[in-house]
Structures are given as C-alpha cells and as structure tokens.
Design a protein around this motif. Sequence first.
Motif, short mmCIF file in Angstrom:
data_model
loop_
_atom_site.label_atom_id
_atom_site.label_comp_id
_atom_site.label_asym_id
_atom_site.label_seq_id
_atom_site.Cartn_x
_atom_site.Cartn_y
_atom_site.Cartn_z
N GLY A 215 0.99 -1.33 0.11
CA GLY A 215 -0.35 0.06 -0.19
C GLY A 215 1.01 0.87 0.10
O GLY A 215 2.22 1.11 0.23
N PRO A 216 0.28 2.65 -0.06
CA PRO A 216 1.23 3.58 -0.09
C PRO A 216 1.88 4.38 1.56
O PRO A 216 0.99 3.67 1.94
N ALA A 224 -1.77 9.14 12.36
CA ALA A 224 -2.35 9.43 13.27
C ALA A 224 -3.70 9.79 13.76
O ALA A 224 -4.83 9.35 14.65
N GLN A 225 -4.61 10.72 12.35
CA GLN A 225 -5.76 10.57 13.18
C GLN A 225 -6.57 9.53 12.62
O GLN A 225 -7.69 9.16 13.49
N ALA A 226 -6.25 8.90 11.60
CA ALA A 226 -7.08 7.38 11.61
C ALA A 226 -6.85 7.11 13.16
O ALA A 226 -8.13 5.92 13.80
N ALA A 227 -5.88 6.90 13.18
CA ALA A 227 -5.67 5.22 14.54
C ALA A 227 -5.65 6.04 16.08
O ALA A 227 -6.64 5.10 16.80
N SER A 228 -6.49 7.48 16.03
CA SER A 228 -6.92 8.46 17.39
C SER A 228 -8.47 8.08 17.16
O SER A 228 -9.02 9.15 18.02
N ARG A 229 -8.85 7.13 16.15
CA ARG A 229 -10.50 8.04 15.84
C ARG A 229 -11.01 9.62 16.05
O ARG A 229 -11.69 9.54 16.99
N ALA A 273 -4.31 -7.94 1.73
CA ALA A 273 -5.24 -6.66 2.78
C ALA A 273 -5.40 -5.53 2.82
O ALA A 273 -4.86 -5.06 1.45
N PRO A 274 -6.77 -4.66 3.34
CA PRO A 274 -6.87 -3.27 2.47
C PRO A 274 -6.41 -2.13 3.39
O PRO A 274 -5.12 -3.07 4.67
N PRO A 275 -5.52 -1.21 2.65
CA PRO A 275 -4.65 -0.76 3.02
C PRO A 275 -5.26 0.19 4.36
O PRO A 275 -5.86 -0.53 5.09
N VAL A 276 -3.52 0.79 5.15
CA VAL A 276 -3.89 1.17 6.59
C VAL A 276 -5.13 2.52 6.59
O VAL A 276 -5.81 1.66 8.22
N LEU A 277 -5.67 2.83 6.27
CA LEU A 277 -6.81 3.81 7.18
C LEU A 277 -8.13 2.69 6.62
O LEU A 277 -8.67 3.20 7.50
N GLU A 278 -7.74 2.06 5.19
CA GLU A 278 -8.85 2.01 5.53
C GLU A 278 -9.16 0.63 6.36
O GLU A 278 -10.70 0.27 7.19
N ALA A 279 -8.58 -0.23 6.70
CA ALA A 279 -8.65 -0.56 7.92
C ALA A 279 -8.63 -0.43 9.00
O ALA A 279 -9.88 -0.96 10.16
#
Length: 284
Positions: A215-216, A224-229, A273-279
Amino acid sequence: MTIFLTGATGYIGSVITEHLLAAGHRVTGLARSEKSAAALAALGAEPVPGSLEDCTAIARAARAADGVIHAAAELSPEGPRLDRIAVEAIAAALVNTGKPFVYTSGVWVMGNTGGHMADEETPVNPVPLVAWRAAHERIVLDASGLRGIVIRPAMVYGRGNGFLGQIFQPDERGVAHYVGTGENRWSFVDVDDLAELYRLALNAPASSVYFAAAGPALAVPIVAQAASRGAPLESLPLEEARRRMGPLADALALDCMVTARKAIEELAWKPAAPPVLEALAHRG
Ligand SMILES: NC(=O)c1ccc[n+]([C@@H]2O[C@H](COP(=O)([O-])OP(=O)(O)OC[C@H]3O[C@@H](n4cnc5c(N)ncnc54)[C@H](OP(=O)(O)O)[C@@H]3O)[C@@H](O)[C@H]2O)c1
C-alpha cells in the motif's frame, strides 16, 4: 514441517502461528510463563518452556525443528542483550543443517530514507533505539551452514489497534500527538500479509533480506488521525518528545519508506489486505 517460533504469543508471532498451522505445519513456541504457554496451546502450538536467555532450551527446540522464526522482543533495556543471546543460540544450533532461520528486524534500521523508497540494496543507517539490530542482522545473514533470512517489517497494522493504536493513543485531554513537523512518511504492512511473508520466507535462500510493506506510504499525521479515531492532533517538537519518550522519539520522527518489490518478485508474496487507512476505519 515443524517450525520453532519465539514470540509466538506476540502481536506478530501469534498471527504467524495461525498461518503456519493453517498451512499444515507443526509449531513449537518459546513460552516464558504459564500464561504464555496456555495462550500458545490455545492457538494450537506446543509450548517450549523458557525465556530468551535459556540458550539450552532454545538450542534444543531449534535443532528439533525444520526451521526457526525469531519474533520475540523484550521491551526493556535488557532487550538487545537477550536478543543477541537467542540469536547466537539459534545460529549455533542450526550450523551445518541448511535449515532456515528467519529473524525479525524492522525498518527503523534504515533511518531516514531521504524522501526515497529504500530497498534491500540501500545501506542501513539505524536510529539509536535499534542501533544494535544491525549487528544482529549480520550474525543471521553471515551464519554459515544454515539459511539466515531477515525480515524488516514496516509499521504493522491489522486485527485491532496494534502498535499504531498505542503510539497515537489520545492523552488525558483527548489529544493525539505526532513527533516533529508532520511532513514525514511511513510505510505499512498488514499483520496477516506479514505472517504470510514469514511462511514464504522459510523457503528463501541463505543471506536474504526482505522488506515487508504494502500500500502507499503516508504522511504520519494522516495515519495518526485515523489511528486515534479522529482525535484532535498536536505536533510534539522532537526535543520535547525526546524528553518524554527517550530514543523512541527519533524513530517516530523518521521519514522512512520502503518497497517490498523483492519479496513480491522472489517469494511470490501477494499482500492482499486493505490499506492501513481503510483497515483503521473499519476496526472494531
Ligand atoms: N509491531 C510493529 O509494528 C513492528 C514493526 C517492525 C518490527 N517489529 C518487530 O517485531 C518483533 C515483534 O513485535 P510485536 O509487535 O509482535 O511484539 P509483542 O506483541 O510485544 O510480542 C513480543 C513477544 O516476545 C515475547 N517475549 C518478550 N520477552 C521475552 C523473553 N524474555 N523471553 C521469551 N519471550 C519473550 C512475548 O512473550 P509474552 O507473551 O510472554 O509476553 C511476545 O510473545 C519485535 O522485534 C519488533 O521490534 C514490530
């Protein structure tokens, strides 16, 4: 085949265990406590009692197996010393067997990749936190009479929060932090894709190094934005981050991108697998 695994109860190791068992292998796993032994048995693996410094137990289990994967890591100042003991014990036990010994490193041994995608030909330039790892990689890659193989995973995600969830955990004010200016980018790999790479790497030739990434590569604040919801984000200046978290700060400030073209071409690795942001968006 029988594969002896260290770290089989860990985030990465438990998924490797699942993939090896699903492929029909038998897995024996180092277990340093009753709790770890029970977790291993629940996965369907056979516990080998011992810790990373129990050279005798490690060597015996390595010799009894058809291959070894080392994915344990102790997160303490003792970690590098224990890693060396285990690596040397495994390498010595496998001399003149031709068996595979797959060692887990990481992309932080590359340091800043200078805005480029590093590949396996790029010289290492580790941040201080993992400076010791370069020497341990060399022990594995230079060992004769066995197949020493090094996997360097990018930032791992998948199956819940993982390490990304920890480092971008919002503080008591609900704010998540990234280190530095936020212009740096990282590469990523899904934990199930990674586990599959370990399985394939058991067939790799001696002295092989593989990056694991798919993935990219992404700017760290986006992740960080996605991981921290979606928590509000603040930059933590590097000096302040060093005061708060020590040498981990320099690792988190890295601009570090890698390509896994070699694993895809040589080992027919097919990360799916789906890329990190999607996951991260769809985790529970
Ligand atoms: N996660 C990532 O994003 C990432 C990325 C690149 C590289 N890596 C590398 O991958 C490796 C595994 O990472 P991880 O995220 O899976 O770590 P983890 O979840 O913390 O798992 C660590 C494993 O090591 C075992 N262990 C720790 N100290 C031990 C000791 N003294 N004796 C025996 N076993 C011991 C733990 O057993 P217990 O169950 O008994 O605690 C556990 O099974 C590390 O070398 C890490 O640096 C990780």
